[in-house]
Design an enzyme around this catalytic site. Structure first.
Site, short mmCIF file in Angstrom:
data_model
loop_
_atom_site.label_atom_id
_atom_site.label_comp_id
_atom_site.label_asym_id
_atom_site.label_seq_id
_atom_site.Cartn_x
_atom_site.Cartn_y
_atom_site.Cartn_z
N TYR A 14 -38.07 111.67 57.35
CA TYR A 14 -39.43 112.22 57.29
C TYR A 14 -40.17 111.86 56.01
O TYR A 14 -41.32 112.27 55.83
CB TYR A 14 -39.36 113.75 57.41
CG TYR A 14 -38.69 114.22 58.66
CD1 TYR A 14 -39.37 114.22 59.87
CD2 TYR A 14 -37.37 114.66 58.66
CE1 TYR A 14 -38.76 114.65 61.04
CE2 TYR A 14 -36.75 115.09 59.82
CZ TYR A 14 -37.45 115.08 61.01
OH TYR A 14 -36.85 115.50 62.16
N HIS A 19 -46.85 114.68 57.52
CA HIS A 19 -46.50 116.09 57.32
C HIS A 19 -45.80 116.33 55.98
O HIS A 19 -45.69 117.47 55.54
CB HIS A 19 -45.59 116.54 58.46
CG HIS A 19 -45.94 117.85 59.09
ND1 HIS A 19 -47.11 118.55 58.87
CD2 HIS A 19 -45.24 118.60 59.99
CE1 HIS A 19 -47.12 119.65 59.59
NE2 HIS A 19 -45.99 119.71 60.28
N PHE A 60 -36.89 123.22 57.85
CA PHE A 60 -37.93 122.41 58.47
C PHE A 60 -39.26 123.12 58.30
O PHE A 60 -39.33 124.33 58.05
CB PHE A 60 -37.59 122.10 59.93
CG PHE A 60 -36.57 121.00 60.04
CD1 PHE A 60 -36.97 119.67 59.98
CD2 PHE A 60 -35.22 121.29 60.13
CE1 PHE A 60 -36.04 118.65 60.03
CE2 PHE A 60 -34.28 120.27 60.18
CZ PHE A 60 -34.69 118.94 60.14
N ASN A 62 -41.70 124.40 60.00
CA ASN A 62 -42.10 125.63 60.67
C ASN A 62 -41.33 126.86 60.19
O ASN A 62 -41.64 127.98 60.59
CB ASN A 62 -41.96 125.48 62.18
CG ASN A 62 -42.89 124.43 62.73
OD1 ASN A 62 -43.75 123.89 62.02
ND2 ASN A 62 -42.74 124.11 64.00
#
EC number: 3.1.1.29
Length: 187
Positions: A14, A19, A60, A62
């Site tokens: 990532y 994000h 993560f 969320n």
């Protein structure tokens, strides 16, 4: 004491996703301020620069609130001592925006923080990653890597974001907002 939380997803997969611009910010801030090496805790990783803690949740996106409430307790800070840096798809790439408080704007990482700490009264620095093309799902868009052109913009925006936080810490939130909320990076 201040805690600056950069939001993102853990892991090399990532690293350059849109994000993860919050993680990119704390890395840049650490580099500019020559902070300590990263130290690992249960739910987050942190670095210290004098009376500033830089934090990357190990959760993560969320579930960012789990990490933020843990570091808030570990570092004994109030919510007014927390600055959250995150991506904003509604803000064009090349822009940043500082807010004293507010809702999540649909950002699930930010909503998780609000839910866990029980308030929306913390400073946030939004870094633009938009606009999202209409034909792409939001989740797919934010989990894509930046394009080369976007990375050039983000590189400059991150420098300005470090400047903005420096002004915020030394001259106050109002001054930082008046100087940087209208700033736009162009190539």
């Amino acid at each position: 004491m201040k805690v600056i939380v950069g939001l993102g997803n853990p892991g090399p997969r990532y690293a350059f996703n849109r994000h993860n611009v919050g993680f990119m910010f704390v890395d840049r801030f650490k580099e500019f301020k020559k902070c300590s090496t990263w130290q690992h805790r249960d739910r987050y990783t942190f670095s210290q620069c004098k009376d500033i803690f830089l934090v990357k949740p190990n959760t993560f996106m969320n579930l960012s609130g789990i990490a933020v409430i843990k570091c808030q307790r570990d570092f004994h800070v109030t919510t007014t001592d927390i600055i959250v840096v995150y991506d904003d798809v509604d803000l064009p790439c090349g822009r940043l925006r500082i807010k004293a408080q507010g809702g999540s704007g649909g950002h699930r990482g930010l909503q998780s923080i609000i839910d866990y700490i029980g308030t929306n009264e913390f400073v946030r620095l939004r870094i633009g990653i938009g606009p999202k093309p209409e034909n792409i799902d939001l989740a797919d868009y934010v989990l894509e890597d930046f394009t080369e052109e976007e990375l050039r913009l983000i590189d400059k925006v991150l420098d300005k974001a470090v400047e903005a936080v420096d002004v915020m810490l030394n001259e106050g939130l109002s001054k930082a907002m008046s100087v940087f909320n209208s700033y736009e990076v162009v190539l």
